[in-house]
Design a protein around this motif. Structure first.
Motif, mmCIF file in Angstrom:
data_model
loop_
_atom_site.group_PDB
_atom_site.id
_atom_site.type_symbol
_atom_site.label_atom_id
_atom_site.label_comp_id
_atom_site.label_asym_id
_atom_site.label_seq_id
_atom_site.Cartn_x
_atom_site.Cartn_y
_atom_site.Cartn_z
ATOM 1 N N GLY A 1 21.742 26.625 17.819
ATOM 2 C CA GLY A 1 21.418 26.481 19.221
ATOM 3 C C GLY A 1 19.927 26.515 19.462
ATOM 4 O O GLY A 1 19.129 26.400 18.534
ATOM 5 N N LEU A 2 19.576 26.682 20.719
ATOM 6 C CA LEU A 2 18.176 26.744 21.138
ATOM 7 C C LEU A 2 17.794 28.199 21.378
ATOM 8 O O LEU A 2 18.519 28.934 22.068
ATOM 9 C CB LEU A 2 17.981 25.932 22.422
ATOM 10 C CG LEU A 2 16.619 26.023 23.116
ATOM 11 C CD1 LEU A 2 15.542 25.426 22.213
ATOM 12 C CD2 LEU A 2 16.664 25.306 24.455
ATOM 13 N N VAL A 3 16.673 28.603 20.816
ATOM 14 C CA VAL A 3 16.205 29.978 20.977
ATOM 15 C C VAL A 3 14.691 29.969 21.107
ATOM 16 O O VAL A 3 14.013 29.085 20.561
ATOM 17 C CB VAL A 3 16.668 30.854 19.787
ATOM 18 C CG1 VAL A 3 16.053 30.369 18.484
ATOM 19 C CG2 VAL A 3 16.369 32.318 20.024
ATOM 20 N N GLN A 4 14.161 30.927 21.820
ATOM 21 C CA GLN A 4 12.713 31.029 21.968
ATOM 22 C C GLN A 4 12.085 31.660 20.723
ATOM 23 O O GLN A 4 12.754 32.408 20.002
ATOM 24 C CB GLN A 4 12.375 31.876 23.198
ATOM 25 C CG GLN A 4 12.747 31.228 24.514
ATOM 26 C CD GLN A 4 12.276 32.033 25.709
ATOM 27 O OE1 GLN A 4 11.980 33.222 25.602
ATOM 28 N NE2 GLN A 4 12.184 31.379 26.858
ATOM 29 N N PRO A 5 10.826 31.371 20.475
ATOM 30 C CA PRO A 5 10.134 32.028 19.353
ATOM 31 C C PRO A 5 10.246 33.545 19.448
ATOM 32 O O PRO A 5 10.123 34.116 20.543
ATOM 33 C CB PRO A 5 8.692 31.557 19.524
ATOM 34 C CG PRO A 5 8.806 30.232 20.205
ATOM 35 C CD PRO A 5 9.959 30.383 21.151
ATOM 36 N N GLY A 6 10.513 34.160 18.309
ATOM 37 C CA GLY A 6 10.714 35.595 18.279
ATOM 38 C C GLY A 6 12.160 36.013 18.464
ATOM 39 O O GLY A 6 12.491 37.194 18.271
ATOM 40 N N LYS B 1 10.691 31.306 14.252
ATOM 41 C CA LYS B 1 9.443 30.593 14.511
ATOM 42 C C LYS B 1 9.745 29.119 14.759
ATOM 43 O O LYS B 1 10.774 28.605 14.300
ATOM 44 C CB LYS B 1 8.516 30.715 13.302
ATOM 45 C CG LYS B 1 8.207 32.145 12.876
ATOM 46 C CD LYS B 1 7.382 32.150 11.603
ATOM 47 C CE LYS B 1 7.073 33.565 11.138
ATOM 48 N NZ LYS B 1 6.260 33.571 9.899
ATOM 49 N N PRO B 2 8.858 28.410 15.439
ATOM 50 C CA PRO B 2 9.088 26.971 15.653
ATOM 51 C C PRO B 2 9.307 26.215 14.340
ATOM 52 O O PRO B 2 10.099 25.264 14.304
ATOM 53 C CB PRO B 2 7.806 26.523 16.360
ATOM 54 C CG PRO B 2 7.361 27.737 17.102
ATOM 55 C CD PRO B 2 7.683 28.888 16.186
ATOM 56 N N GLU B 3 8.665 26.650 13.276
ATOM 57 C CA GLU B 3 8.836 25.967 11.988
ATOM 58 C C GLU B 3 10.198 26.209 11.346
ATOM 59 O O GLU B 3 10.514 25.601 10.317
ATOM 60 C CB GLU B 3 7.722 26.365 11.008
ATOM 61 C CG GLU B 3 7.501 27.854 10.867
ATOM 62 C CD GLU B 3 6.371 28.360 11.744
ATOM 63 O OE1 GLU B 3 6.304 27.951 12.939
ATOM 64 O OE2 GLU B 3 5.565 29.176 11.249
ATOM 65 N N ASP B 4 11.007 27.072 11.934
ATOM 66 C CA ASP B 4 12.386 27.257 11.467
ATOM 67 C C ASP B 4 13.326 26.198 12.052
ATOM 68 O O ASP B 4 14.495 26.131 11.674
ATOM 69 C CB ASP B 4 12.908 28.645 11.856
ATOM 70 C CG ASP B 4 12.166 29.767 11.154
ATOM 71 O OD1 ASP B 4 11.859 30.779 11.818
ATOM 72 O OD2 ASP B 4 11.883 29.631 9.947
ATOM 73 N N THR B 5 12.810 25.399 12.961
ATOM 74 C CA THR B 5 13.616 24.343 13.569
ATOM 75 C C THR B 5 14.084 23.355 12.514
ATOM 76 O O THR B 5 13.280 22.805 11.761
ATOM 77 C CB THR B 5 12.802 23.605 14.652
ATOM 78 O OG1 THR B 5 12.503 24.515 15.712
ATOM 79 C CG2 THR B 5 13.587 22.418 15.200
ATOM 80 N N ARG C 1 22.560 22.630 14.172
ATOM 81 C CA ARG C 1 21.144 22.483 14.543
ATOM 82 C C ARG C 1 20.593 23.767 15.128
ATOM 83 O O ARG C 1 21.205 24.388 16.008
ATOM 84 C CB ARG C 1 20.981 21.343 15.542
ATOM 85 C CG ARG C 1 19.529 21.017 15.900
ATOM 86 C CD ARG C 1 19.472 19.765 16.770
ATOM 87 N NE ARG C 1 20.053 18.616 16.116
ATOM 88 C CZ ARG C 1 19.412 17.849 15.256
ATOM 89 N NH1 ARG C 1 18.136 18.102 14.962
ATOM 90 N NH2 ARG C 1 20.024 16.801 14.713
ATOM 91 N N VAL C 2 19.413 24.142 14.662
ATOM 92 C CA VAL C 2 18.677 25.291 15.199
ATOM 93 C C VAL C 2 17.339 24.785 15.727
ATOM 94 O O VAL C 2 16.590 24.143 14.994
ATOM 95 C CB VAL C 2 18.444 26.363 14.117
ATOM 96 C CG1 VAL C 2 17.505 27.453 14.638
ATOM 97 C CG2 VAL C 2 19.766 26.957 13.662
ATOM 98 N N THR C 3 17.079 25.065 16.991
ATOM 99 C CA THR C 3 15.816 24.665 17.615
ATOM 100 C C THR C 3 15.117 25.902 18.152
ATOM 101 O O THR C 3 15.696 26.650 18.950
ATOM 102 C CB THR C 3 16.056 23.667 18.761
ATOM 103 O OG1 THR C 3 16.757 22.525 18.257
ATOM 104 C CG2 THR C 3 14.728 23.217 19.358
ATOM 105 N N VAL C 4 13.903 26.109 17.697
ATOM 106 C CA VAL C 4 13.102 27.250 18.144
ATOM 107 C C VAL C 4 11.950 26.707 18.972
ATOM 108 O O VAL C 4 11.031 26.078 18.461
ATOM 109 C CB VAL C 4 12.566 28.070 16.962
ATOM 110 C CG1 VAL C 4 11.828 29.309 17.482
ATOM 111 C CG2 VAL C 4 13.693 28.465 16.026
ATOM 112 N N SER C 5 12.028 26.951 20.266
ATOM 113 C CA SER C 5 11.037 26.376 21.173
ATOM 114 C C SER C 5 10.987 27.179 22.460
ATOM 115 O O SER C 5 12.003 27.723 22.907
ATOM 116 C CB SER C 5 11.396 24.917 21.480
ATOM 117 O OG SER C 5 10.511 24.381 22.443
#
Length: 116
Positions: free
Chosen positions: A10-15, A86-90, A111-115
């Motif tokens: 899913g979508l998650v914020q950094p941290g 982290k965003p680079e884990d996307t 899919r994993v989105t870190v943003s």
């Protein structure tokens, strides 16, 4: 034949944190190792973490201290707990398994989105 079904992306914020699950269609006792790979856009698929039947674990340097792989043999399931994302884990994360005959099995990916 083993089918692997991932969930938890899913979508998650950094941290933030996410937990991925990979359910095998039958007993994973015949599987000698399971793991998680990921593939970011424009990059090759890379190993994130793996765990053997004896519960020995291996992690990519980029995720050490942040990700934890575990398995529940009773539920035929492997988990990837991802913290401090982290965003680079996307990436698209794929579950992988190898059986005693050295056959490889792959899930369909989650899919994993870190943003922010």
């Amino acid at each position: 034949q083993v089918q692997l079904v991932e969930s938890g992306g899913g979508l998650v914020q950094p941290g933030g944190s996410l937990r991925l699950s990979c359910a095998a269609s039958r007993s994973i006792f015949s599987i000698i190792a399971m793991g998680w790979y990921r593939q970011a856009p424009g990059k090759e698929r890379e190993l994130v973490a793996s765990i053997t039947t004896g519960s020995s674990t291996n992690y990519a340097d980029s995720v050490k201290g942040r990700f934890t792989i575990s398995r529940d043999n009773a539920k035929n399931t492997v988990y990837l707990q991802m913290n401090s994302l982290k965003p680079e884990d996307t990436a698209v994360y794929y579950c992988h398994a190898q059986d005693v005959f050295a056959r490889d099995y792959w899930g369909q990916g989650t899919r994993v989105t870190v943003s922010s």
